[in-house]
Every structure is written in C-alpha cells, then in structure tokens.
Design an enzyme around this catalytic site. Structure first.
Site, short mmCIF file in Angstrom:
data_model
loop_
_atom_site.label_atom_id
_atom_site.label_comp_id
_atom_site.label_asym_id
_atom_site.label_seq_id
_atom_site.Cartn_x
_atom_site.Cartn_y
_atom_site.Cartn_z
N ALA A 1 -44.39 -23.53 9.63
CA ALA A 1 -44.02 -22.90 8.00
C ALA A 1 -43.76 -24.59 7.24
O ALA A 1 -42.58 -24.92 6.84
CB ALA A 1 -43.10 -22.19 7.77
N GLY B 1 -36.38 -25.53 2.04
CA GLY B 1 -36.56 -25.92 3.43
C GLY B 1 -37.62 -23.88 3.47
O GLY B 1 -37.54 -23.66 2.09
N ASN B 2 -37.19 -23.71 4.44
CA ASN B 2 -37.77 -22.37 4.90
C ASN B 2 -37.14 -21.55 5.97
O ASN B 2 -36.41 -22.30 6.93
CB ASN B 2 -39.27 -21.80 4.78
N ARG B 3 -37.50 -19.91 6.00
CA ARG B 3 -36.43 -19.42 7.39
C ARG B 3 -37.15 -19.46 8.81
O ARG B 3 -36.71 -18.80 9.83
CB ARG B 3 -36.19 -18.34 6.49
N SER B 4 -38.22 -20.08 9.23
CA SER B 4 -38.88 -20.19 9.94
C SER B 4 -37.77 -21.16 11.35
O SER B 4 -37.03 -21.54 11.02
CB SER B 4 -40.25 -21.21 10.08
#
Ligand code: CTP
Length: 415
Positions: free
Chosen positions: A288, A221-224
C-alpha cells in the site's frame, strides 16, 4: 501444497503439535495425524480433528474413514490398509514430539502402533523432533538411536535448551516452537523439489505500507502490515518460484528462501521495483504505497510551539501503472484494490483497465475483522473476463487461490 503426515508420540509437548497442525493447514498444506496411545494421554484426537476436519488415526487395526486420502484429495474406490495407504500418499512424515520410547522403536524397526508402522512403511522424507527430559535425551541409548536414524537418512530436528516440563529442571529437550518446526518442514519439502508448479518463475512481490516523512521523527503512513504480501511470497516460494519481496516497513520475519529488500517510502519502493521488474515474470503489487507525500519534509523536528500546522501534499507516482505500461511480453502484473462500499467492484474493475493489470485483487476494507492487520482476508479476483469471490480464509489460503488464478491466466486450457 504438500501432504504432511504428522505422528504424535507421548510427551507434554504434544500440545505444540496442535499448533503445528493449525499453522501447517493455514499455510495450505494438507495434513493427517497419527497418535500413539501415550500421546492420547496428553492431548485428545478430537482437538486435532476439530482443526483438520479429518479423522485422526490412533491404531494400526482401525479402518481409516478417508481410505488413506489427505484432505482435499479424492478417496480411492477400494478400502486400502489404512496405515500403509496414508504413509504411501504422504510427501513428508514428521514425528513431533518424538519420545525416547518411540525413537528407540524406530531405531530397531519395531511396528507396534500406527505411528511406528506408518514410519516403517513411509518412503517420503522423514523428520523427527525429539522432546523429553534432558537426562533422557543425553542418555547413550537415545543418542545411539538418533545416530542410527540419522544414518538411515532421517532428519533430526534438534531440541532446544530451556526450562523443561518437570518443575525446576532446565536443559536440552524442549520441542522447538511450532512455527520453527513448520519452517524446517517447508525447507525440506523445497529441497526435495516440493511443489514445482512455479519452478523457474521469477516473482516480485511488494508488501507493507510506505511512510512519507513529515519531519525526522514523524511520517504519513497507513495500516498495511505486509501479511498478505508475505503470504503470497511464501506461497510462491513453496511452489518452487524464485521470489523477491520488497518490504515497506514490515515487522514480520521473511518467509524461508525468499530474498528481501527493505524500503521506507514510495520513492524507495518505486526505485526498487524499477530495478527488479525487468527480470521478473510475475509482479504482485500487494503493498500500500502512500498516494501523497509532503511537498517539503521539515529537516528539523516540528515543535508544538508553532501552533496550527498545515502540510502541503503532492501525489506520488502510480508505481503499478508505470510498471505495467513498460512491461515486456510474458510478464504478468497483479494489483490490489482497497475499496469499500457498494461500488467497490466497479471501481476495482476500473483499476484493472486504468493500471493495465492482468488481475486485480479486491479487498473490502470496510470490515475490520479481515484485511489489514488480520491473519484472515476475503477477496474478489477480477480479471478481464471474470469475477471470482474467495470467501473468508487465512491469508495463506487466499495467497494460494491468487496464485492458482495467475497460473490459470497463463495456461487458459487448465482448470
Ligand atoms: N499503487 C501503486 N502506486 C501508488 C498507489 C497504489 O502502485 N502510488 C498500487 C497498489 O500497490 C495496488 C494498486 O495500485 O496494487 C491499487 O491501490 P489502491 O490504493 O487501491 O488504489 P489507488 O491507485 O491508490 O487509488 P485510490 O486510493 O484513489 O483508490
């Protein structure tokens, strides 16, 4: 954005009015505050002024240094009568907290303070949020006064139930939380036609970060957080647009009046976008999406006993580029670029051309104080002909500026 006049009367809950002002200005509204003498026993005008950068009016006899104008508005040349001018300029008057005493005065048309005179003089929609002790609220006098005000078109925001200010007391009389008050104010503004700059415009916003499964419990995943996308969706809605937000793993409440579709991974996001893109006029790709996904996610949870683990990844599709390539005339496409370092602007400008977008919002992700999980952001708006830096501001303010830019792009004569 709307010009909101806030009247504050006496009560412990006056501190919540401070937070209301912070949230309302953060959402791009222009706010002026009026206080009764009793309100000033609970919170000082300086507190509001610090947040607003505009004077608070505390008496109907004092001169208004802003001559009735709201922050961001031009001041008139002449000196008008302060409480009349500010009431005339407002798009909405909210009285919060509304004490039993002030409610009684309003119901009988008294004008003995800046708060009550402005209320009488104001022709915009009026809302009051009573906050007091349970027995005072339930009393026949207060209930009759509220019924009178309702019959005159004043919207009463019912108080909540819970512990009250006096120790050990519980009941109805709590001022709703500031965010809930703002939601009600914005819903009323929208019903009244509010800001109609984007009325009839169909907007599709993507928000959040996608998750690509590694196994049934793990993902890439990512931090958005989705805050920027949700701020854009809310701002477009407040301007009268029909808004759909496609949310990838966003743990935030949807902005009022916005349709929401939840998705998990880049494939799901792409599918929802393909389905909704043809009918929208403006796409804002603030999500994102993961750029890579595991080639073969494991069907079973991967145990640690297997030792070293290598995961093969394959690139995902570029959703924005695909949609922009398939667009029909009249559709506007906005993308984001998360970059860091000296070449950020050059790379973002490259993305404008490669992805076929009309506007790229460049986010510098090297500063941890802004961006992903923060309420604030600093961006650069890149179009074919221009580069505009937008200094650090709340995400709601940045959203407003992005929408201004989109409106300017579509009406090049306007500025
Ligand atoms: N985007 C997209 N589909 C992807 C990846 C990104 O539609 N699979 C969109 C994003 O929503 C954003 C824009 O493309 O509006 C740019 O995203 P960014 O992550 O900055 O760029 P990438 O294209 O992913 O390129 P890179 O990560 O190599 O910089």
């Amino acid at each position: 954005m709307a010009k909101v006049l806030l009247g504050v009367s006496g009560g412990i809950a006056a501190y919540k009015a401070v937070e209301f002002v912070r949230l309302a200005t953060g959402n791009g509204h222009s706010v002026r505050v009026l206080m009764t003498a009793a309100a000033r026993r609970f919170v000082g005008p300086d507190t509001f002024e610090g947040i607003l950068g505009a004077p608070v009016l505390t008496s109907e006899f004092e001169r208004d240094p802003m001559r009735g104008a709201f922050p961001g508005q031009p001041m008139p040349d002449h000196e008008p009568i302060g409480h009349l001018a500010v009431a005339e300029a407002a798009d909405l008057y909210l009285l919060a907290p509304a004490s039993a005493n002030t409610i009684a005065k309003l119901a009988t048309g008294q004008a003995d303070s800046i708060v009550t005179t402005a209320f009488l003089a104001c022709r915009a929609p009026k809302m009051i949020a009573p906050a007091m002790n349970d027995r005072m609220y339930q009393s026949a006098a207060t209930q009759d006064n509220l019924a009178t005000l309702r019959s005159r078109g004043v919207e009463v925001i019912e108080p909540g139930e819970g512990s009250l200010a006096s120790k050990g007391e519980y009941g109805v009389g709590r001022l709703p939380e500031p965010a809930a008050l703002l939601e009600r104010v914005e819903a009323t503004l929208a019903e009244e036609g509010g800001d109609s700059e984007m009325s009839g415009v169909r907007v599709l916003v993507t928000a959040g970060g996608t998750r690509e499964a590694i196994d049934p419990v793990r993902f890439l995943g990512n931090r958005s957080s989705g805050r920027m996308g949700f701020a854009l969706a809310g701002a477009a809605r407040r301007r009268g647009a029909d808004v759909t937000v496609i949310a990838a793993n966003v743990g935030l409440e949807s902005p009022p009046g916005v349709e929401r579709i939840d998705v998990e991974d880049t494939g799901g996001l792409a599918e929802a976008c393909r389905e909704r893109f043809p009918e929208c006029d403006l796409l804002i790709m603030a999500a994102a999406p993961a750029d890579f996904r595991p080639v073969e996610p494991s069907r079973d949870k991967l145990g640690r006993d297997r030792g070293e683990l290598t995961i093969s990844l394959q690139p995902t599709e570029d959703i924005l580029a695909g949609l922009a390539a398939s667009r029909r005339p009249g559709q506007t496409v906005v993308g984001f670029a998360a970059e860091h370092g000296g070449e950020a602007e050059t790379r973002a400008r490259g993305k404008l051309a490669e992805k076929g977008a009309d506007l790229i919002v460049l986010n510098d992700v090297s500063d941890p104080a802004i961006g992903f999980d923060s309420d604030r952001n600093e961006v650069t708006l890149i179009t074919a002909g221009e580069t505009e830096r937008v200094p650090v501001a709340s995400k709601a303010e940045i959203a407003g500026r992005i929408l201004d830019r989109v409106v300017e792009l579509n009406n090049p004569g306007r500025n």
